[in-house]
Design a protein around this motif. Structure first.
Motif, PDB file in Angstrom:
ATOM      1  N   PRO A 252     -29.631 -50.903  -8.655  1.00  0.00           N
ATOM      2  CA  PRO A 252     -29.317 -49.409  -9.023  1.00  0.00           C
ATOM      3  C   PRO A 252     -29.120 -49.305 -10.622  1.00  0.00           C
ATOM      4  O   PRO A 252     -28.626 -50.020 -11.289  1.00  0.00           O
ATOM      5  CB  PRO A 252     -28.028 -49.198  -8.237  1.00  0.00           C
ATOM      6  CG  PRO A 252     -27.310 -50.478  -8.360  1.00  0.00           C
ATOM      7  CD  PRO A 252     -28.056 -51.292  -8.135  1.00  0.00           C
ATOM      8  N   HIS A 254     -27.646 -46.267 -11.371  1.00  0.00           N
ATOM      9  CA  HIS A 254     -26.662 -44.989 -11.377  1.00  0.00           C
ATOM     10  C   HIS A 254     -25.858 -45.500 -10.039  1.00  0.00           C
ATOM     11  O   HIS A 254     -26.063 -46.041  -8.907  1.00  0.00           O
ATOM     12  CB  HIS A 254     -27.317 -43.777 -11.000  1.00  0.00           C
ATOM     13  CG  HIS A 254     -26.490 -42.570 -11.321  1.00  0.00           C
ATOM     14  ND1 HIS A 254     -25.727 -41.897 -10.157  1.00  0.00           N
ATOM     15  CD2 HIS A 254     -26.395 -41.632 -12.334  1.00  0.00           C
ATOM     16  CE1 HIS A 254     -24.968 -40.993 -10.926  1.00  0.00           C
ATOM     17  NE2 HIS A 254     -25.451 -40.834 -11.991  1.00  0.00           N
ATOM     18  N   MET A 255     -24.431 -44.848 -10.393  1.00  0.00           N
ATOM     19  CA  MET A 255     -23.349 -44.992  -9.422  1.00  0.00           C
ATOM     20  C   MET A 255     -23.790 -44.333  -7.770  1.00  0.00           C
ATOM     21  O   MET A 255     -23.064 -44.820  -6.926  1.00  0.00           O
ATOM     22  CB  MET A 255     -22.070 -44.674  -9.879  1.00  0.00           C
ATOM     23  CG  MET A 255     -21.299 -45.456 -11.108  1.00  0.00           C
ATOM     24  SD  MET A 255     -20.790 -47.170 -10.422  1.00  0.00           S
ATOM     25  CE  MET A 255     -19.722 -46.846  -9.197  1.00  0.00           C
ATOM     26  N   ASN A 256     -24.575 -43.502  -7.837  1.00  0.00           N
ATOM     27  CA  ASN A 256     -24.770 -42.803  -6.808  1.00  0.00           C
ATOM     28  C   ASN A 256     -25.676 -43.679  -5.777  1.00  0.00           C
ATOM     29  O   ASN A 256     -25.910 -43.504  -4.553  1.00  0.00           O
ATOM     30  CB  ASN A 256     -25.489 -41.506  -6.877  1.00  0.00           C
ATOM     31  CG  ASN A 256     -26.975 -41.588  -7.668  1.00  0.00           C
ATOM     32  OD1 ASN A 256     -27.464 -42.840  -7.790  1.00  0.00           O
ATOM     33  ND2 ASN A 256     -27.229 -40.206  -7.945  1.00  0.00           N
ATOM     34  N   LYS A 257     -26.135 -45.049  -6.263  1.00  0.00           N
ATOM     35  CA  LYS A 257     -26.850 -45.740  -5.591  1.00  0.00           C
ATOM     36  C   LYS A 257     -26.243 -47.243  -5.513  1.00  0.00           C
ATOM     37  O   LYS A 257     -26.922 -48.110  -5.351  1.00  0.00           O
ATOM     38  CB  LYS A 257     -28.410 -45.912  -6.209  1.00  0.00           C
ATOM     39  CG  LYS A 257     -29.186 -44.717  -5.960  1.00  0.00           C
ATOM     40  CD  LYS A 257     -30.563 -44.857  -6.431  1.00  0.00           C
ATOM     41  CE  LYS A 257     -31.389 -43.553  -6.124  1.00  0.00           C
ATOM     42  NZ  LYS A 257     -32.700 -43.676  -6.600  1.00  0.00           N
ATOM     43  N   TYR A 258     -25.010 -47.323  -5.759  1.00  0.00           N
ATOM     44  CA  TYR A 258     -23.808 -48.291  -5.747  1.00  0.00           C
ATOM     45  C   TYR A 258     -24.237 -49.099  -4.408  1.00  0.00           C
ATOM     46  O   TYR A 258     -24.183 -48.493  -3.413  1.00  0.00           O
ATOM     47  CB  TYR A 258     -22.571 -48.134  -6.171  1.00  0.00           C
ATOM     48  CG  TYR A 258     -21.872 -49.309  -6.222  1.00  0.00           C
ATOM     49  CD1 TYR A 258     -21.678 -49.798  -7.408  1.00  0.00           C
ATOM     50  CD2 TYR A 258     -21.226 -49.843  -4.975  1.00  0.00           C
ATOM     51  CE1 TYR A 258     -20.725 -50.997  -7.415  1.00  0.00           C
ATOM     52  CE2 TYR A 258     -20.330 -50.904  -5.130  1.00  0.00           C
ATOM     53  CZ  TYR A 258     -20.076 -51.582  -6.301  1.00  0.00           C
ATOM     54  OH  TYR A 258     -19.268 -52.785  -6.542  1.00  0.00           O
ATOM     55  N   ARG A 260     -23.112 -51.333  -1.409  1.00  0.00           N
ATOM     56  CA  ARG A 260     -21.872 -51.888  -1.029  1.00  0.00           C
ATOM     57  C   ARG A 260     -22.207 -52.849  -0.023  1.00  0.00           C
ATOM     58  O   ARG A 260     -22.571 -52.783   1.067  1.00  0.00           O
ATOM     59  CB  ARG A 260     -20.762 -50.793  -0.249  1.00  0.00           C
ATOM     60  CG  ARG A 260     -20.459 -49.728  -1.312  1.00  0.00           C
ATOM     61  CD  ARG A 260     -19.533 -48.659  -0.603  1.00  0.00           C
ATOM     62  NE  ARG A 260     -18.956 -47.477  -1.640  1.00  0.00           N
ATOM     63  CZ  ARG A 260     -17.978 -47.770  -2.400  1.00  0.00           C
ATOM     64  NH1 ARG A 260     -17.527 -48.898  -2.580  1.00  0.00           N
ATOM     65  NH2 ARG A 260     -18.018 -46.815  -3.245  1.00  0.00           N
ATOM     66  N   ASN A 275     -25.376 -54.931  -8.345  1.00  0.00           N
ATOM     67  CA  ASN A 275     -24.711 -53.643  -8.936  1.00  0.00           C
ATOM     68  C   ASN A 275     -24.622 -53.893 -10.444  1.00  0.00           C
ATOM     69  O   ASN A 275     -24.033 -52.948 -11.135  1.00  0.00           O
ATOM     70  CB  ASN A 275     -23.369 -53.370  -8.165  1.00  0.00           C
ATOM     71  CG  ASN A 275     -23.582 -52.925  -6.860  1.00  0.00           C
ATOM     72  OD1 ASN A 275     -24.182 -52.048  -6.754  1.00  0.00           O
ATOM     73  ND2 ASN A 275     -22.795 -53.530  -6.034  1.00  0.00           N
ATOM     74  N   ARG A 342     -22.064 -41.964 -18.929  1.00  0.00           N
ATOM     75  CA  ARG A 342     -21.977 -40.504 -17.986  1.00  0.00           C
ATOM     76  C   ARG A 342     -23.469 -40.488 -17.216  1.00  0.00           C
ATOM     77  O   ARG A 342     -23.708 -40.103 -15.955  1.00  0.00           O
ATOM     78  CB  ARG A 342     -22.108 -39.277 -18.858  1.00  0.00           C
ATOM     79  CG  ARG A 342     -22.086 -37.831 -17.967  1.00  0.00           C
ATOM     80  CD  ARG A 342     -22.521 -36.867 -18.972  1.00  0.00           C
ATOM     81  NE  ARG A 342     -23.639 -36.622 -19.481  1.00  0.00           N
ATOM     82  CZ  ARG A 342     -24.940 -36.422 -18.581  1.00  0.00           C
ATOM     83  NH1 ARG A 342     -24.679 -36.072 -17.348  1.00  0.00           N
ATOM     84  NH2 ARG A 342     -25.960 -36.515 -19.608  1.00  0.00           N
ATOM     85  N   GLY A 345     -23.438 -42.442 -14.242  1.00  0.00           N
ATOM     86  CA  GLY A 345     -22.589 -41.716 -13.207  1.00  0.00           C
ATOM     87  C   GLY A 345     -21.039 -42.313 -13.280  1.00  0.00           C
ATOM     88  O   GLY A 345     -20.331 -42.151 -12.398  1.00  0.00           O
ATOM     89  N   GLU A 393     -10.190 -43.426  -3.986  1.00  0.00           N
ATOM     90  CA  GLU A 393     -11.003 -44.608  -3.967  1.00  0.00           C
ATOM     91  C   GLU A 393      -9.967 -45.389  -2.974  1.00  0.00           C
ATOM     92  O   GLU A 393     -10.180 -46.223  -2.189  1.00  0.00           O
ATOM     93  CB  GLU A 393     -11.106 -45.300  -5.227  1.00  0.00           C
ATOM     94  CG  GLU A 393     -11.792 -46.776  -5.009  1.00  0.00           C
ATOM     95  CD  GLU A 393     -12.963 -46.851  -4.344  1.00  0.00           C
ATOM     96  OE1 GLU A 393     -13.295 -47.846  -3.665  1.00  0.00           O
ATOM     97  OE2 GLU A 393     -13.780 -46.144  -4.738  1.00  0.00           O
ATOM     98  N   ARG A 396     -10.157 -43.863   0.614  1.00  0.00           N
ATOM     99  CA  ARG A 396     -11.462 -44.015   1.334  1.00  0.00           C
ATOM    100  C   ARG A 396     -11.436 -45.071   2.225  1.00  0.00           C
ATOM    101  O   ARG A 396     -10.922 -46.386   1.887  1.00  0.00           O
ATOM    102  CB  ARG A 396     -12.426 -44.267   0.252  1.00  0.00           C
ATOM    103  CG  ARG A 396     -14.013 -44.554   1.214  1.00  0.00           C
ATOM    104  CD  ARG A 396     -14.994 -44.911   0.149  1.00  0.00           C
ATOM    105  NE  ARG A 396     -15.154 -43.610  -0.888  1.00  0.00           N
ATOM    106  CZ  ARG A 396     -15.373 -43.861  -2.128  1.00  0.00           C
ATOM    107  NH1 ARG A 396     -15.177 -45.172  -2.828  1.00  0.00           N
ATOM    108  NH2 ARG A 396     -15.317 -42.867  -2.981  1.00  0.00           N
TER     109      ARG A 396
END
Length: 402
Positions: A252, A254-258, A260, A275, A342, A345, A393, A396
């Motif tokens: 990825p 960007h963090m929106n596609k991290y 997990r 990552n 930024r 992300g 975090e 979660r």
């Protein structure tokens, strides 16, 4: 006392590629991939012992180089020393390339960062070539560099890529400085440091500016018969390769596609090779925005941030540290670093750093005080956002009840 927290064998080729190749319809390729995966597992235990031994006996040696020939076996103790510091080229090109790669990486760290070998204490640099039967990887085992010859189809001789050599040796730099643990975000940062400094060594040798460089890792040894691909791309994570045999680049940007993944060996300790694309891309964005040679400013910032990191430093903490360190170079450079994070992300915490870096002189026209007040307000909002994100975090629910 040097930190020694990373206990995993740092292999260059990501496990997801070898797993794909282990499913190949080509029986020879399948066998080589399975063997390479199995060998990586065996290395983990060996690496613990070697890492502890190296810490016990010391490492001073003026950065002197030695290259050993494994002659196709997987026992380093049986390898033959074939070239040492001050000796001329030999007939074996792999030996000469490994020797040169060690020297270029050592000289880069000395010239650019004033570092005395990879441990900053004159550590000897040993490399082993022709490891195993067409072994499809290269690795740092806690004490030395080891290169496979590759199968000739999917991977070429790993000594042919300077960024591979520099990538693996940088694992040692990280181990002897921050000691980033090889799990989850700290592990992905560990991999990213090796990619970032590996690509800088290549650019340093070629005297390439950030704008002119290709920002590719492993392009020289990955699928030698196929052009326009590499194992990773700092410029475009996720676009380094796409092939039916070994899949598509999963990194990825960007963090929106991290991604997990579980923190287990079969899932690459939480996806450390995957990552790492996020901090990789942040460095590319910062270096190209600042301009010039990547090692002159952006590299200095990242190196200082690495030295200031701890074994458990995550993406957010490292981003904040780079922003703080960038303040000593000027507001333009600091804002370039903040914007780079930024764009992947991650919003840096500006409240602490902004007090250390004087803002550009604003106009004395009416409204300038209000402009300063607004900037301070944005800083406070950034700080609050970070605290809220950290709390979220913690609260979660973890995947699979972990």
């Amino acid at each position: 006392m040097y930190m020694r927290h990373c206990r995993c064998a740092n292999c260059f080729v990501p496990p997801q590629i070898l797993k794909k190749l282990a499913e190949s319809k080509n029986p020879d390729l399948r066998r080589l991939a399975v063997n390479s995966l199995a060998q990586s597992e065996r290395l983990r235990g060996q690496r613990v012992a070697r890492s502890l031994l190296a810490g016990a006996i010391g490492s001073a040696g003026d950065g002197r180089r030695s290259v050993f020939d494994c002659e196709g076996i997987e026992n380093l103790n049986g390898a033959r020393r074939v070239r040492g510091e001050g000796q001329a080229d030999v007939a074996d090109a792999s030996v000469n390339r490994a020797f040169e790669g060690l020297g270029l990486t050592r000289d880069f760290y000395a010239s650019v960062f004033g570092r005395d070998s990879i441990d900053d204490n004159g550590m000897r640099l040993n490399a082993y070539v022709h490891y195993g039967d067409r072994y499809m990887n290269a690795f740092w085992d806690g004490q030395q560099m080891v290169f496979g010859d590759g199968d000739g189809e999917m991977f070429d001789d790993f000594t042919k890529s300077l960024d591979v050599v520099a990538h693996e040796l940088t694992h040692a730099v990280t181990e002897f400085s921050a000691g980033l643990i090889y799990h989850n975000q700290p592990g992905a940062l560990n991999e990213s440091m090796s990619d970032v400094f590996g690509v800088m060594v290549k650019q340093w040798k070629l005297k390439q500016t950030a704008e002119k460089a290709d920002w590719l890792i492993g392009a020289d040894i990955f699928t030698p018969g196929t052009g326009f691909d590499a194992l990773r791309s700092l410029k475009a994570p996720g676009e380094a390769y796409d092939h039916p045999e070994y899949g598509r680049d999963p990194q990825p940007a960007h963090m929106n596609k991290y991604v997990r993944l579980r923190d287990i060996s079969s899932e690459d300790w939480g996806g450390v090779h995957i990552n790492s694309g996020i901090p990789n891309h942040a460095f590319y964005l910062a270096a190209t925005a600042i301009g010039g040679y990547a090692w002159d400013v952006a590299g200095q910032i990242w190196y200082q941030a690495l030295l200031a990191s701890s074994p458990t430093t995550d993406f957010q903490a490292f981003a904040d540290t780079t922003y703080e360190k960038a303040g000593s170079f000027g507001q333009v450079e600091q804002e370039a670093v903040g914007e780079a994070w930024r764009m992947v992300g991650i919003r840096v915490a500006r409240s602490v750093s902004s007090r250390r870096v004087p803002r550009r002189a604003l106009s004395s026209a009416p409204g300038s005080v209000a402009t300063n007040d607004m900037a301070d307000l944005f800083d406070q909002v950034d700080g609050l956002s970070k605290q809220v994100a950290a709390l979220a975090e913690i609260l979660r629910p973890q995947k699979g009840g972990r």
